[in-house]
Design a protein around this motif. Sequence first.
Motif, mmCIF file in Angstrom:
data_model
loop_
_atom_site.group_PDB
_atom_site.id
_atom_site.type_symbol
_atom_site.label_atom_id
_atom_site.label_comp_id
_atom_site.label_asym_id
_atom_site.label_seq_id
_atom_site.Cartn_x
_atom_site.Cartn_y
_atom_site.Cartn_z
ATOM 1 N N LYS A 85 0.832 -1.203 0.000
ATOM 2 C CA LYS A 85 0.000 0.000 0.000
ATOM 3 C C LYS A 85 0.865 1.250 0.000
ATOM 4 O O LYS A 85 0.565 2.236 -0.663
ATOM 5 C CB LYS A 85 -0.921 0.003 1.220
ATOM 6 N N SER A 87 2.237 3.479 -2.912
ATOM 7 C CA SER A 87 1.443 4.555 -3.495
ATOM 8 C C SER A 87 1.966 5.922 -3.078
ATOM 9 O O SER A 87 1.762 6.901 -3.777
ATOM 10 C CB SER A 87 -0.025 4.418 -3.075
ATOM 11 N N MET A 97 -0.785 4.642 -8.726
ATOM 12 C CA MET A 97 -1.507 5.882 -8.435
ATOM 13 C C MET A 97 -1.043 7.000 -9.359
ATOM 14 O O MET A 97 -1.819 7.849 -9.780
ATOM 15 C CB MET A 97 -1.306 6.308 -6.973
ATOM 16 N N VAL A 120 -12.189 9.450 -13.382
ATOM 17 C CA VAL A 120 -11.782 9.456 -11.972
ATOM 18 C C VAL A 120 -12.311 8.241 -11.226
ATOM 19 O O VAL A 120 -11.534 7.428 -10.702
ATOM 20 C CB VAL A 120 -12.244 10.751 -11.272
ATOM 21 N N ILE A 121 -13.644 8.112 -11.177
ATOM 22 C CA ILE A 121 -14.202 7.019 -10.380
ATOM 23 C C ILE A 121 -13.868 5.637 -10.943
ATOM 24 O O ILE A 121 -13.451 4.745 -10.195
ATOM 25 C CB ILE A 121 -15.719 7.227 -10.193
ATOM 26 N N LEU A 142 -10.271 4.813 -9.990
ATOM 27 C CA LEU A 142 -10.107 4.564 -8.560
ATOM 28 C C LEU A 142 -10.650 3.184 -8.188
ATOM 29 O O LEU A 142 -10.051 2.456 -7.393
ATOM 30 C CB LEU A 142 -10.821 5.647 -7.737
ATOM 31 N N TYR A 149 -5.351 -3.538 -5.787
ATOM 32 C CA TYR A 149 -4.651 -3.569 -4.493
ATOM 33 C C TYR A 149 -5.289 -4.612 -3.588
ATOM 34 O O TYR A 149 -4.610 -5.409 -2.930
ATOM 35 C CB TYR A 149 -4.740 -2.209 -3.791
ATOM 36 N N PHE A 150 -6.629 -4.598 -3.545
ATOM 37 C CA PHE A 150 -7.340 -5.516 -2.664
ATOM 38 C C PHE A 150 -7.017 -6.963 -3.018
ATOM 39 O O PHE A 150 -6.723 -7.775 -2.141
ATOM 40 C CB PHE A 150 -8.854 -5.270 -2.769
ATOM 41 N N ASN A 191 -3.437 -7.872 -1.805
ATOM 42 C CA ASN A 191 -3.292 -7.845 -0.352
ATOM 43 C C ASN A 191 -4.154 -8.882 0.349
ATOM 44 O O ASN A 191 -3.733 -9.505 1.323
ATOM 45 C CB ASN A 191 -3.611 -6.446 0.183
ATOM 46 N N GLU A 212 -12.177 -5.899 5.777
ATOM 47 C CA GLU A 212 -11.305 -6.579 4.815
ATOM 48 C C GLU A 212 -11.000 -5.702 3.616
ATOM 49 O O GLU A 212 -9.893 -5.729 3.094
ATOM 50 C CB GLU A 212 -11.948 -7.890 4.349
ATOM 51 N N PHE A 213 -11.995 -4.916 3.155
ATOM 52 C CA PHE A 213 -11.745 -4.100 1.983
ATOM 53 C C PHE A 213 -10.858 -2.904 2.302
ATOM 54 O O PHE A 213 -9.831 -2.688 1.666
ATOM 55 C CB PHE A 213 -13.076 -3.625 1.378
ATOM 56 N N ARG A 251 -8.846 -2.141 4.814
ATOM 57 C CA ARG A 251 -7.466 -2.239 5.291
ATOM 58 C C ARG A 251 -6.521 -2.813 4.246
ATOM 59 O O ARG A 251 -5.316 -2.862 4.456
ATOM 60 C CB ARG A 251 -7.381 -3.037 6.580
ATOM 61 N N ASN A 252 -7.053 -3.252 3.101
ATOM 62 C CA ASN A 252 -6.190 -3.775 2.062
ATOM 63 C C ASN A 252 -5.954 -2.804 0.916
ATOM 64 O O ASN A 252 -5.326 -3.153 -0.077
ATOM 65 C CB ASN A 252 -6.755 -5.097 1.519
ATOM 66 N N ILE A 253 -6.490 -1.583 1.036
ATOM 67 C CA ILE A 253 -6.222 -0.592 -0.015
ATOM 68 C C ILE A 253 -5.473 0.596 0.580
ATOM 69 O O ILE A 253 -5.546 0.832 1.769
ATOM 70 C CB ILE A 253 -7.526 -0.126 -0.716
ATOM 71 N N PRO A 254 -4.720 1.318 -0.259
ATOM 72 C CA PRO A 254 -3.894 2.398 0.276
ATOM 73 C C PRO A 254 -4.716 3.574 0.799
ATOM 74 O O PRO A 254 -5.787 3.882 0.266
ATOM 75 C CB PRO A 254 -3.059 2.851 -0.928
ATOM 76 N N LEU A 280 -3.992 6.634 0.401
ATOM 77 C CA LEU A 280 -4.056 7.640 -0.650
ATOM 78 C C LEU A 280 -5.317 7.456 -1.505
ATOM 79 O O LEU A 280 -6.007 8.404 -1.853
ATOM 80 C CB LEU A 280 -2.810 7.534 -1.541
ATOM 81 N N LEU A 281 -5.614 6.203 -1.784
ATOM 82 C CA LEU A 281 -6.777 5.914 -2.600
ATOM 83 C C LEU A 281 -8.063 6.335 -1.873
ATOM 84 O O LEU A 281 -8.952 6.958 -2.456
ATOM 85 C CB LEU A 281 -6.814 4.411 -2.902
ATOM 86 N N PHE A 312 -8.421 10.029 -2.006
ATOM 87 C CA PHE A 312 -8.823 10.489 -3.339
ATOM 88 C C PHE A 312 -10.298 10.265 -3.587
ATOM 89 O O PHE A 312 -10.958 11.041 -4.270
ATOM 90 C CB PHE A 312 -8.018 9.779 -4.424
ATOM 91 N N GLY A 354 -13.547 11.809 -5.924
ATOM 92 C CA GLY A 354 -14.705 11.002 -6.267
ATOM 93 C C GLY A 354 -16.010 11.613 -5.798
ATOM 94 O O GLY A 354 -16.945 11.787 -6.580
ATOM 95 N N TYR A 414 -10.127 4.999 6.984
ATOM 96 C CA TYR A 414 -9.030 4.046 6.875
ATOM 97 C C TYR A 414 -8.649 3.471 8.234
ATOM 98 O O TYR A 414 -8.580 2.262 8.422
ATOM 99 C CB TYR A 414 -7.839 4.765 6.242
ATOM 100 N N PHE A 474 -8.703 -0.568 11.140
ATOM 101 C CA PHE A 474 -7.716 -1.176 12.029
ATOM 102 C C PHE A 474 -8.188 -1.169 13.471
ATOM 103 O O PHE A 474 -8.006 -2.138 14.211
ATOM 104 C CB PHE A 474 -6.367 -0.448 11.919
#
Lengths: 216, 267, 221
Positions: free
Chosen positions: A158, A161, A172, A186-187, A190, A197-198, A201, C62-63, C65-68, C70-71, C74, C79, C100, C104
């Motif tokens: 992660k 990024s 990114m 954009v959407i 994203l 990523y999901f 991970n 689960e979703f 905590r597995n993405i950055p 930054l995302l 954004f 969005g 985010y 955790f």
Amino acid sequence: MDFAGAYSWPNLSFILQGFGVTLLVAALSIVFSFVLGTILGAIRYARIPILYRLLAVIIDLIRNLPLLLIIYFIYIVLPLVGIKLPLLWAAISALTIFEGAMISEIVRGGLNSVDRGQIEAARSSGLSYMQTMRLIILPLALRRMVPPIVSQFISLLKDTSLCVIILLPEMMHNIQILQGHSPKYVIPSLILAAVLYFAVNYTLSIIARRLEAKTI
Amino acid sequence: MKKRSYASLLLILLAACLALAGCGGKKNAEGGTLAAIKERGKVIAGVKYDTKLFGLKDPATGKVEGFDIDIAKALAKKILGDENKVELKEVTSKTRIPLLQNGDIDLIIATMTITEDRKKQVDFSDVYFEAGQSLLVKKGSAIKGVGDLKKGTKVLAVKGSTSTKNIREKAPDATVLEFENYQDAFTALKAGQGDALTTDNAILLGMQKQDPNYELVGGNFTDEPYGIAIKKGDAEFVKAVNDLLKEMKESGEYDKLYEQWMGVKPE
Amino acid sequence: MTGKFDIHILFDHWDRFLEGFLHTIASSALALVGSFILGTIIAVMRIAPLKPLNWIGTAYVEFIRNIPLLLVVFVFFLGLPTLGVPLDGFTSGTLGLMVYTASFIAEAIRAGIQSVPSGQSEAARATGLSYMQTMLHIILPQAIKIVLPSISNQFINLVKNSSILAVVSGFDLMYYADLINADTFLPLTVYTIVALFYLILTLPLSMAVHYMERRFRAADR
């Protein structure tokens, strides 16, 4: 929202290229930070004179700073005092140093958690310090450290990024270029990034759970 | 034990600060950029990847194209005989000077305005493009010029550009939001994060071409002469670049390139 | 020249350093409170005896905590506006941090809840307390005491992660570092000063966590 446009093959391949860089940087950093973290953690555990206190200070410093700052510092500021690294290696170094510091704490904790009885038994049956380390302590400790270390690897993926600020062409970064061409992307972009990523991970975390179940 | 770690930490930091205070920046004395380029066999140019008309990366083709890129190619042709012997490195207004000073790039051709402050950091070639700062707004916006930027108006700009300082002087009541690069700023504008975007008119022209829902207003309120930036102290390379610019202007190549990208002849 | 260290910058630009420092603190504190509340709700959802709630809670954790981070930021900054909700940099950044970090904290609190001896909840229910009452008055207070060290760790992470605000014009320390650097051309000084500002926040928190962890380990005997 223009999904078709965003996912058209040229754009899609551009996003995937970025993801490729993400994976490459993450993979290399994972290996290096694991090695670095283990060595540092072992040094601190073994209390090698002077070195372990110095490392304690440095590691504490690094763990308490934002990774964004460390990344920028290594790529832009260090060259001014003579340490120059090309873009890819600056990114990998920053991630390695930061995550390595984190892993060293995990390793140190893991080593500390090995029951004293085991160590005493090993030593009294004639094994040297290094042998005890290699055959008894490290294997026991490593098993316990698997979940937090894999968790750190996930963080590392992660955190790649963040390298967008030094213009590493990772996911990114490429997504932002795409978004610059049309706000309708954009959407969709994203969402695709999140899914990618999901996927990686979540798989890593499942592997961690399997590994943990297999051990004591 | 923890108290002692904290104290020793502070001592080390203090010592580091004092040591650094004595350090100057390191200058690599080489044979000059020209020699390095000839030995390496290519020109490494720091260009924008986010600015239509000057340096824009096309995700579809993977190519970076623009006025600045074509000048970089002309330089490669002049020094090495082949316009393809050029390597492009992405820079932003924020990162370009450090990268030049580190030696990562030979020169900066990235919509960079010549200013007195910057002259202290780098050397500039002759002016190769005359721009002026202006504003970009959504079509139909009430903002018609810099005078309309009152309190509560949000103006978007890019970190490290001359536009930020200028806009704070010309519109002191407006809120200025700064972003990493032009495409981030434009994406933010399109997302409604601001009322106007400010930078050089040539850059804004490119944005207008990308999205006709946005238009330039108010004309130019500053002069922004672009120069090619070169590491300080390398007079030989500066001369080479200036010679190139002179040749291009005399041969008509400059005018052709200008018209190709800007759509009009240079004044 | 730019490798110079000139401490005068700290005084020349004090107002901007300070504003950045305060925004960093504000964002971290707000995100901490928000993610604590959100995290608690999600943790309870995960173990509540209602399958749909379990599913939502688990999916969230689960979703996210597995993405950055930054995302996530954004999504709020770029969005949401396209869906009609424009949020400024500071707000998007803070909300992003909150969403985010909540994932955790939810996990930490869930672990905490599940480590409260089941005898407690059984006794509570036996005396007639409802599920919610048991949760609020018996289980959660004990769980939170157990997870206090890991939540404090998340606070330290929040302070560090708040640097993400720099990318969305959030007026935090890293943002102002970029601006002051652009004006002074002295990156070594500027970013070292900013590093010190961060350490002023994170080091004491780190020491507090060490202290708490040791006290709780002792108290467990």
